[in-house]
Design a protein around this motif. Structure first.
Motif, PDB file in Angstrom:
ATOM      1  N   TRP A 297       2.963   6.018  -2.570  1.00  0.00           N
ATOM      2  CA  TRP A 297       4.146   6.795  -2.958  1.00  0.00           C
ATOM      3  C   TRP A 297       4.237   6.917  -4.480  1.00  0.00           C
ATOM      4  O   TRP A 297       4.630   7.960  -4.998  1.00  0.00           O
ATOM      5  N   THR A 298       3.875   5.854  -5.197  1.00  0.00           N
ATOM      6  CA  THR A 298       3.908   5.907  -6.663  1.00  0.00           C
ATOM      7  C   THR A 298       2.910   6.932  -7.179  1.00  0.00           C
ATOM      8  O   THR A 298       3.231   7.743  -8.058  1.00  0.00           O
ATOM      9  N   GLU A 299       1.722   6.919  -6.613  1.00  0.00           N
ATOM     10  CA  GLU A 299       0.711   7.897  -7.014  1.00  0.00           C
ATOM     11  C   GLU A 299       1.172   9.315  -6.702  1.00  0.00           C
ATOM     12  O   GLU A 299       1.044  10.223  -7.526  1.00  0.00           O
ATOM     13  N   ALA A 300       1.729   9.503  -5.513  1.00  0.00           N
ATOM     14  CA  ALA A 300       2.221  10.834  -5.128  1.00  0.00           C
ATOM     15  C   ALA A 300       3.371  11.271  -6.036  1.00  0.00           C
ATOM     16  O   ALA A 300       3.444  12.439  -6.434  1.00  0.00           O
ATOM     17  N   ALA A 301       4.270  10.350  -6.374  1.00  0.00           N
ATOM     18  CA  ALA A 301       5.394  10.675  -7.262  1.00  0.00           C
ATOM     19  C   ALA A 301       4.878  11.089  -8.638  1.00  0.00           C
ATOM     20  O   ALA A 301       5.380  12.041  -9.241  1.00  0.00           O
ATOM     21  N   GLU A 302       3.874  10.383  -9.130  1.00  0.00           N
ATOM     22  CA  GLU A 302       3.286  10.728 -10.426  1.00  0.00           C
ATOM     23  C   GLU A 302       2.639  12.107 -10.396  1.00  0.00           C
ATOM     24  O   GLU A 302       2.556  12.780 -11.424  1.00  0.00           O
ATOM     25  N   LEU A 303       2.208  12.534  -9.213  1.00  0.00           N
ATOM     26  CA  LEU A 303       1.604  13.860  -9.054  1.00  0.00           C
ATOM     27  C   LEU A 303       2.655  14.927  -8.749  1.00  0.00           C
ATOM     28  O   LEU A 303       2.312  16.090  -8.529  1.00  0.00           O
TER      29      LEU A 303
ATOM     30  N   ARG B 276       0.837  -1.211   0.000  1.00  0.00           N
ATOM     31  CA  ARG B 276       0.000   0.000   0.000  1.00  0.00           C
ATOM     32  C   ARG B 276       0.864   1.250   0.000  1.00  0.00           C
ATOM     33  O   ARG B 276       0.546   2.244  -0.670  1.00  0.00           O
ATOM     34  N   ALA B 277       1.977   1.210   0.742  1.00  0.00           N
ATOM     35  CA  ALA B 277       2.900   2.347   0.760  1.00  0.00           C
ATOM     36  C   ALA B 277       3.463   2.589  -0.633  1.00  0.00           C
ATOM     37  O   ALA B 277       3.517   3.735  -1.096  1.00  0.00           O
ATOM     38  N   ILE B 278       3.849   1.522  -1.315  1.00  0.00           N
ATOM     39  CA  ILE B 278       4.381   1.668  -2.673  1.00  0.00           C
ATOM     40  C   ILE B 278       3.323   2.265  -3.587  1.00  0.00           C
ATOM     41  O   ILE B 278       3.609   3.156  -4.390  1.00  0.00           O
ATOM     42  N   GLU B 279       2.103   1.783  -3.449  1.00  0.00           N
ATOM     43  CA  GLU B 279       1.004   2.299  -4.267  1.00  0.00           C
ATOM     44  C   GLU B 279       0.806   3.804  -4.033  1.00  0.00           C
ATOM     45  O   GLU B 279       0.699   4.586  -4.986  1.00  0.00           O
TER      46      GLU B 279
ATOM     47  N   GLU C 213       9.399  14.019  -2.418  1.00  0.00           N
ATOM     48  CA  GLU C 213       9.606  13.192  -1.214  1.00  0.00           C
ATOM     49  C   GLU C 213       9.160  11.760  -1.479  1.00  0.00           C
ATOM     50  O   GLU C 213       9.800  10.810  -1.022  1.00  0.00           O
ATOM     51  N   ALA C 214       8.076  11.582  -2.217  1.00  0.00           N
ATOM     52  CA  ALA C 214       7.626  10.233  -2.573  1.00  0.00           C
ATOM     53  C   ALA C 214       8.651   9.556  -3.473  1.00  0.00           C
ATOM     54  O   ALA C 214       8.948   8.369  -3.288  1.00  0.00           O
ATOM     55  N   GLN C 215       9.209  10.296  -4.437  1.00  0.00           N
ATOM     56  CA  GLN C 215      10.268   9.738  -5.290  1.00  0.00           C
ATOM     57  C   GLN C 215      11.440   9.285  -4.429  1.00  0.00           C
ATOM     58  O   GLN C 215      11.999   8.209  -4.629  1.00  0.00           O
TER      59      GLN C 215
ATOM     60  N   LEU D 195      13.369   2.618  -0.694  1.00  0.00           N
ATOM     61  CA  LEU D 195      12.744   1.300  -0.589  1.00  0.00           C
ATOM     62  C   LEU D 195      13.338   0.325  -1.607  1.00  0.00           C
ATOM     63  O   LEU D 195      13.751  -0.783  -1.248  1.00  0.00           O
ATOM     64  N   TYR D 196      13.396   0.748  -2.860  1.00  0.00           N
ATOM     65  CA  TYR D 196      13.920  -0.153  -3.898  1.00  0.00           C
ATOM     66  C   TYR D 196      15.431  -0.352  -3.781  1.00  0.00           C
ATOM     67  O   TYR D 196      15.923  -1.457  -3.976  1.00  0.00           O
ATOM     68  N   TYR D 197      16.160   0.699  -3.467  1.00  0.00           N
ATOM     69  CA  TYR D 197      17.618   0.574  -3.392  1.00  0.00           C
ATOM     70  C   TYR D 197      18.037  -0.355  -2.255  1.00  0.00           C
ATOM     71  O   TYR D 197      18.901  -1.200  -2.430  1.00  0.00           O
ATOM     72  N   THR D 198      17.424  -0.197  -1.093  1.00  0.00           N
ATOM     73  CA  THR D 198      17.825  -1.002   0.059  1.00  0.00           C
ATOM     74  C   THR D 198      17.201  -2.390   0.043  1.00  0.00           C
ATOM     75  O   THR D 198      17.767  -3.331   0.595  1.00  0.00           O
TER      76      THR D 198
END
Length: 94
Positions: free
Chosen positions: A18-24, A13-16, A28-30, A36-39
């Motif tokens: 953050w992805t939506e926020a990044a698209e907007l 849900r967090a990924i979902e 900070e979401a990016q 998350l992905y790097y670690t």
């Protein structure tokens, strides 16, 4: 996403969100997606995807993402000149 403040831990849900926020346009979401992905904490590690998110945030002025790109270049690629460039830009950003 990590179960703080009495909330259940819900990484998908967090990924979902953050992805939506990044698209907007949320830098900070990016940044958070990059971490998350790097670690790979709680998900399958995907360093290139994490770096991509940091690059997107850095291009929009996110100083910590720029710093992390410098650390990646220094620690993983041995590209000290590029690392210093990232760090100088990050320092100038504040």
């Amino acid at each position: 996403y990590n179960g703080e403040l009495g909330l259940a831990k819900d990484v998908p849900r967090a990924i979902e969100l953050w992805t939506e926020a990044a698209e907007l346009g949320s830098v900070e979401a990016q940044f958070q997606l990059g971490i998350l992905y790097y670690t790979g904490n709680d998900i399958e590690q995907d360093k290139p995807r994490g770096i991509h998110h940091w690059q997107q945030a850095a291009m929009k002025g996110h100083a910590e993402s720029r710093h992390n790109l410098g650390a990646f270049e220094h620690d993983n690629n041995g590209n000290y000149e590029l690392a210093v460039q990232h760090w100088v830009i990050s320092a100038k950003m504040g």
